[in-house]
Write an enzyme that holds these catalytic residues in place. Structure first.
Site, PDB file in Angstrom:
ATOM      1  N   GLU A 106       0.712  -0.907  -0.090  1.00  0.00           N
ATOM      2  CA  GLU A 106       0.139  -0.112  -0.077  1.00  0.00           C
ATOM      3  C   GLU A 106       0.806   1.247  -0.019  1.00  0.00           C
ATOM      4  O   GLU A 106       2.178   1.502   0.555  1.00  0.00           O
ATOM      5  CB  GLU A 106      -1.122  -0.246   1.353  1.00  0.00           C
ATOM      6  CG  GLU A 106      -1.770   1.011   1.286  1.00  0.00           C
ATOM      7  CD  GLU A 106      -2.772   1.538   0.322  1.00  0.00           C
ATOM      8  OE1 GLU A 106      -2.427   1.553  -0.817  1.00  0.00           O
ATOM      9  OE2 GLU A 106      -4.101   1.873   0.794  1.00  0.00           O
ATOM     10  N   ASP A 107       0.444   2.267  -0.525  1.00  0.00           N
ATOM     11  CA  ASP A 107       0.996   3.338  -0.633  1.00  0.00           C
ATOM     12  C   ASP A 107       1.047   4.105   0.707  1.00  0.00           C
ATOM     13  O   ASP A 107       2.391   4.534   1.028  1.00  0.00           O
ATOM     14  CB  ASP A 107       0.661   4.627  -1.829  1.00  0.00           C
ATOM     15  CG  ASP A 107      -0.943   4.726  -2.009  1.00  0.00           C
ATOM     16  OD1 ASP A 107      -1.484   4.171  -0.704  1.00  0.00           O
ATOM     17  OD2 ASP A 107      -1.487   5.317  -2.631  1.00  0.00           O
ATOM     18  N   ASP A 110      -3.373   5.992   6.560  1.00  0.00           N
ATOM     19  CA  ASP A 110      -3.980   7.328   6.998  1.00  0.00           C
ATOM     20  C   ASP A 110      -4.730   6.993   8.246  1.00  0.00           C
ATOM     21  O   ASP A 110      -4.096   6.549   9.481  1.00  0.00           O
ATOM     22  CB  ASP A 110      -4.407   8.140   6.104  1.00  0.00           C
ATOM     23  CG  ASP A 110      -4.778   9.583   6.828  1.00  0.00           C
ATOM     24  OD1 ASP A 110      -4.282   9.772   7.852  1.00  0.00           O
ATOM     25  OD2 ASP A 110      -5.503  10.384   6.098  1.00  0.00           O
ATOM     26  N   PHE A 159      -1.522  16.550   3.685  1.00  0.00           N
ATOM     27  CA  PHE A 159      -1.955  16.093   2.701  1.00  0.00           C
ATOM     28  C   PHE A 159      -0.544  16.160   1.494  1.00  0.00           C
ATOM     29  O   PHE A 159      -0.035  17.094   1.226  1.00  0.00           O
ATOM     30  CB  PHE A 159      -2.915  16.905   1.709  1.00  0.00           C
ATOM     31  CG  PHE A 159      -3.442  16.082   0.699  1.00  0.00           C
ATOM     32  CD1 PHE A 159      -4.327  15.078   0.752  1.00  0.00           C
ATOM     33  CD2 PHE A 159      -3.118  16.717  -0.654  1.00  0.00           C
ATOM     34  CE1 PHE A 159      -4.650  14.233  -0.427  1.00  0.00           C
ATOM     35  CE2 PHE A 159      -3.305  15.908  -1.902  1.00  0.00           C
ATOM     36  CZ  PHE A 159      -4.159  15.002  -1.705  1.00  0.00           C
ATOM     37  N   ARG A 172       0.478  11.642  -9.573  1.00  0.00           N
ATOM     38  CA  ARG A 172       0.697  10.362  -9.419  1.00  0.00           C
ATOM     39  C   ARG A 172       2.191   9.948 -10.100  1.00  0.00           C
ATOM     40  O   ARG A 172       2.978   9.181  -9.468  1.00  0.00           O
ATOM     41  CB  ARG A 172      -0.081   9.330 -10.181  1.00  0.00           C
ATOM     42  CG  ARG A 172      -1.561   9.256  -9.258  1.00  0.00           C
ATOM     43  CD  ARG A 172      -2.423   8.035  -9.730  1.00  0.00           C
ATOM     44  NE  ARG A 172      -3.725   8.126  -9.280  1.00  0.00           N
ATOM     45  CZ  ARG A 172      -4.285   7.919  -8.111  1.00  0.00           C
ATOM     46  NH1 ARG A 172      -3.303   7.560  -7.155  1.00  0.00           N
ATOM     47  NH2 ARG A 172      -5.574   7.714  -7.960  1.00  0.00           N
TER      48      ARG A 172
END
Ligand code: IMP
Ligand code: MG
Length: 190
Positions: A106-107, A110, A159, A172
């Site tokens: 997973e990137d 959060d 963010f 991206r």
């Protein structure tokens, strides 16, 4: 090697948190560790669309044992930049993971809700083991408890974009990780 500063989106960052070189070096370390830990095991990497695939592509090539991969789709409802509490699975696995060792790639982690839903879904398919490799972790955002076997970098509660992470699908392809300028975000979100 591709230079992140040549990317047109580089000027839309107010700061860089991790450079392309730092990310590549860390991904190589993770790949080496995974190769050692899963030696002689039948490993399947499962990545989460879309953000996770940039990390998956680099991690896959840093792993030196035979490995297969698959992708699942998961998205939070809504399109705002803040994490939402509802997660929808939009694409399920093609490979049969029963009895196999599964590592979710997973990137960013959060609130943890995306991975919680995914872990529950994959656990029902009875893999031999099920763990998480997450490149970026925002511990401050956590709302549910998630145990990550591998973490690349910690992040502040900001963010961020780049290296697979998007703002409304932009950014991206930027090879480093950074915070977008307010002007760039306003333009994208308008
Ligand atoms: P969680 O379900 O709240 O843990 O959120 C995980 C997902 O939210 C990630 O897979 C990303 O798609 C997205 N996300 C969380 N933080 C960021 C960010 O800073 N930038 C871009 N996407 C993010
Ligand atoms: Mg994601």
């Amino acid at each position: 090697m591709f230079d992140a500063e040549k990317h047109q989106d580089f000027k839309n960052l107010s700061k860089v948190l991790y450079t392309e070189d730092q990310i590549i070096a860390r991904v190589k370390e993770l790949g080496a560790q995974i190769s050692k830990d899963y030696a002689e095991q039948d490993l399947i990497l499962v990545s989460v669309l879309k953000g996770g695939i940039v990390f998956l592509a680099d991690l896959l090539r840093s792993i030196t044992i035979p490995v297969r991969f698959d992708v699942v789709g998961a998205s939070s409802y809504g399109t705002s930049l803040t994490a939402s509490s509802c997660v929808k699975i939009t694409k399920e696995l093609d490979l049969d993971i029963r009895g196999k060792h599964v590592l979710i790639v997973e990137d960013v982690l959060d609130t943890g809700r995306t991975l919680q839903v995914l872990m529950d879904l994959l656990r029902m398919q009875e893999p031999a083991s099920l763990d998480i490799c997450c490149l970026f972790d925002k511990p401050i955002g956590r709302r549910v408890k998630i145990n990550c076997k591998y973490v690349g970098f910690d992040l502040p509660d900001e963010f961020v974009v780049g290296y697979g992470l998007d703002a409304k699908e932009y950014f991206r392809g930027l090879p480093c990780l950074g915070v977008p300028t307010k002007e760039a975000l306003d333009r994208i979100l308008q």
